[in-house]
Structure formats: C-alpha cells, structure tokens
Design an enzyme around this catalytic site. Sequence first.
Site, PDB file in Angstrom:
ATOM      1  N   TYR A   1       0.446  -1.017  -0.058  1.00 43.27           N
ATOM      2  CA  TYR A   1       0.463  -0.188   0.150  1.00 43.27           C
ATOM      3  C   TYR A   1       0.919   1.296  -0.273  1.00 43.27           C
ATOM      4  O   TYR A   1       0.845   2.658  -0.066  1.00 43.27           O
ATOM      5  CB  TYR A   1      -1.415  -0.487   0.670  1.00 43.27           C
TER       6      TYR A   1
ATOM      7  N   HIS B   1      -1.415  -4.534  -5.415  1.00 45.93           N
ATOM      8  CA  HIS B   1      -0.781  -4.815  -4.250  1.00 45.93           C
ATOM      9  C   HIS B   1      -1.880  -5.047  -3.102  1.00 45.93           C
ATOM     10  O   HIS B   1      -3.108  -5.607  -3.387  1.00 45.93           O
ATOM     11  CB  HIS B   1      -0.756  -3.250  -3.867  1.00 45.93           C
ATOM     12  N   CYS B   2      -1.425  -5.236  -2.016  1.00 45.85           N
ATOM     13  CA  CYS B   2      -1.690  -5.489  -0.247  1.00 45.85           C
ATOM     14  C   CYS B   2      -1.007  -4.258   0.475  1.00 45.85           C
ATOM     15  O   CYS B   2      -0.915  -3.365  -0.147  1.00 45.85           O
ATOM     16  CB  CYS B   2      -2.634  -6.767  -0.126  1.00 45.85           C
ATOM     17  N   MET B   3      -1.501  -4.998   1.686  1.00 44.26           N
ATOM     18  CA  MET B   3      -1.190  -3.963   2.504  1.00 44.26           C
ATOM     19  C   MET B   3       0.909  -3.806   2.675  1.00 44.26           C
ATOM     20  O   MET B   3       1.064  -3.266   2.519  1.00 44.26           O
ATOM     21  CB  MET B   3      -1.475  -3.770   4.332  1.00 44.26           C
TER      22      MET B   3
ATOM     23  N   SER C   1      -1.218  -9.766  -1.905  1.00 49.22           N
ATOM     24  CA  SER C   1      -1.140  -9.353  -3.766  1.00 49.22           C
ATOM     25  C   SER C   1       0.136 -10.842  -4.489  1.00 49.22           C
ATOM     26  O   SER C   1      -0.172 -10.802  -5.556  1.00 49.22           O
ATOM     27  CB  SER C   1      -0.128  -8.630  -3.244  1.00 49.22           C
TER      28      SER C   1
END
Length: 269
Positions: free
Chosen positions: A62, A127-129, A135
């Site tokens: 992120y 994306h993820c965190m 992701s």
Amino acid sequence: MRKRERENPCGICGHYHKYEEGEVCGVCGHRWKASEGEGVPARHESAFPTEVLKDFLFLGSYDNASRSEVLKTLSISHILNTVPACQNLYKNSFTYHNLQHDRPLDFDEANQFLEQCERDKSRVLVHCMTGKNRSAAIVAAFLMKSRGWRLAQSFQWVKDRRPQVQLADASQHELLEYEQKLFGSSVQSLVPTESFASLGFGFPKPAGDIQAPTCNQMTLPSIFERVSPNNVPANFTFGAERTVGVNPQENNNNGSVNPTSTDNLMDSS
C-alpha cells in the site's frame, strides 16, 4: 498544523502526519513502523514496487500504491487492490479494480482484470498492505493461469524477484486448490506435444524475453519454502523422465531424483 509539519511530509506516503512519532496518516492510514525494541523509525522498504513481468506486472504494498509520482514514473496506469477495505487514493489518475471479498481470494476475477491489462499493453500494480501475502498469491495465480506454470515454479518466480514474500497458510491452501483446478492432480496430463525440456516438467516455453523459472523437484516440507540454488545437490538433474515400475527407494539409492516427488507434492495438498 505547525509550519515544520507542513514542510516535512512523510517520506513514504507523502502526506503530512507525525510519522516520526508513529502517528497514523489521516489520509491513507500509513504508519512508519519503529524498529523492534527501539524508539526510532526503521529503515523502510523501497518506494518502488517489484517488477514481476517486464514492462507489465508489478507487485507491491500500500505504501507503493500511495506514491502516485513513483507509479507515473513507472508508467503504471492500472491498479489491482486486493484488500477490500483499503482506500483507492487516486481514482482520477489510475484505473482501479478491487477484489470484493477477503477470503477466499478470487483468482478468476483478478486474472480476468490482469489479462485485459496485458491485452491492452497496460502496466498494472497488484498490491495489498505489505506486498507479501495476498498480492503475491494473486500474482502467482496469474502466472499459473496465463503462463501455464505449476505453482512451485510460479511461486519461485515471484519469490526470486521479491524475497520478502511470505504467504499465509490460507493463501497457500487456496493456491494449491487453484493449481488442482487448473491442472488436475495428474502430472502426466501437463506434458504437451511441444515441450520445453529445461523446465523439467514439459511446460511450453514462454513467449517473448521471459525466461522460464527452474523448479526444484526434491520432496520438501512445503513448496513455499524456497531452496537456494546453492543448496541443490550435485547429482540433481532437470527434466528427469518418469520411470514406470521402478522402486522409488532403489532410485534414491542410485542417486537419482524420486520420480514420484512431484506426485507427492500434489497428494500433500
């Protein structure tokens, strides 16, 4: 807001918050994590996402997705957000697609979006965190679907490019199920008429300048535990043919690779 705070934006997200004190950004939710056992900010990861497929597919966090200047520098125009609760910051600048559910991961939905991006020759960030779990699983699933690679090869390809990837148990389980959905449980059914022998499993050679990843065929506790090339035994060979009717124990005694090791990987899922 004090003048110093206005002139000192966060080095990660670019917004104004007391990141040195660990304050959460009110715009994007970013927080600069401190080093374990210390009160000073830790060295943050690169502001640039990881390029998984040249000029097309990028994998990141992120923090990466919150830096519009970096994304524009990389000519990224599309963003796949794998965290439903995560805010899309630049809807006027990028084309977003959000996965609708936390679990299970919707690989088919994600692949449909990524395949369209590839057809349109658009650069896309997944994306993820943290860019380590959700992701990464989505990208591995895309490689299986679009490139015809098995899970071990796809995961190794991603891990080699982004070493910090660490899949949760739930993601591993879902990827194993997706592999069975795509290929079934039979290894023999994966061998096409024209094969690329250096892959060791008879996969077709990827088009373009992408080099197909090699895959360790030894029986491991988990296919998600990457084996360094330096750890490959001297008698290891790629493309070993399956020998019908040979006792696996005898093969091991002769120093060759157990031909049922790949089946064991599938059976363990």
